[in-house]
Scaffold this active site. Sequence first.
Site, PDB file in Angstrom:
ATOM      1  N   TYR A  57       0.814  -1.220   0.000  1.00 45.09           N
ATOM      2  CA  TYR A  57       0.000   0.000   0.000  1.00 45.09           C
ATOM      3  C   TYR A  57       0.845   1.266   0.000  1.00 45.09           C
ATOM      4  O   TYR A  57       0.355   2.344  -0.352  1.00 45.09           O
ATOM      5  CB  TYR A  57      -0.939   0.038   1.208  1.00 45.09           C
ATOM      6  N   HIS A 115       1.383 -11.798   2.498  1.00 44.51           N
ATOM      7  CA  HIS A 115       0.292 -11.179   1.738  1.00 44.51           C
ATOM      8  C   HIS A 115      -0.411 -12.152   0.794  1.00 44.51           C
ATOM      9  O   HIS A 115      -1.590 -11.984   0.484  1.00 44.51           O
ATOM     10  CB  HIS A 115       0.825  -9.988   0.943  1.00 44.51           C
TER      11      HIS A 115
END
Length: 286
Positions: A57, A115
């Site tokens: 992000y 992730h």
Amino acid sequence: MASRLIAKSLESTVKLNDGVVIPLFGLGVYLIDNNCTDVVAAAINQGYRLIDTAELYGNEHGVGNGIKESGKKREDIFVVSKWWPSSEGAKRALQTLDHCLNSLQSNYIDLYLLHAPQGGHCAEAYRALLEAKKQGKIRSVGVSNFGVIHLEALAKLGLEKPSVNQIELHPWQQKQDIVKYCREHDITVMGYSPLAKGQKIQDKTINEIANKLSKTPAQILIRWSVQHGYITIPKTSQKSRLQTNADVFDWSIPDEDMKVLDALGDKPWSCTWNPTNNSLREAGLQ
């Protein structure tokens, strides 16, 4: 069996399989850039206690600054971040973790996730993160986007089970096989993209139920996730939406309407990628 609790407020929590206590509701900050600090500080000051970020992000620093600007103690905020698995394996995972801690201006992170099952070195990296947990850098280690085959592979390798599996969850993407496995094996489910990235906000069924209950379509989608007992992390970059997104605790969706919403999953649709079917070779879990 993992606890399945329905959040009653922003203060509601659940205990993970490693004893760590995590809020059941929080803020997702996927790709929030320029105003991440302001949004995080505003969320915390409105009662949010869980913030979900990731290396991908690019805003871990903004989260750290937001916590600082809120004036709240670091230990009162639960921070989740994720490492994007790569061919560099454990070395890169630990480097990324240290960068995360530096960005957060903290000497620990509450929950750190792989992730996705990719990069060819997940088992190696997972072992390294478990060591970092022993060192106090991580309170809890989990995964994201792991399918049943990946969770089973971790178990077969004799590795400590993840505390959390964060997966895409909304009425059109329910991943019932993964949810069932997680709950049977005491792995807490966290759902990302409960708003389906806004791509279904005009859906006729959602709007009919929203009008019936005098709620917004977004509130219906968020409440669906809360009512299923998932840790729910709606994203917004608009401070004005923080309160309405969290106004989902003093009412419920009637059973007949939940059945209608659940039926939307009969034709699965994803608002993002879906690596839960990646091979064990791709993940590095063999």
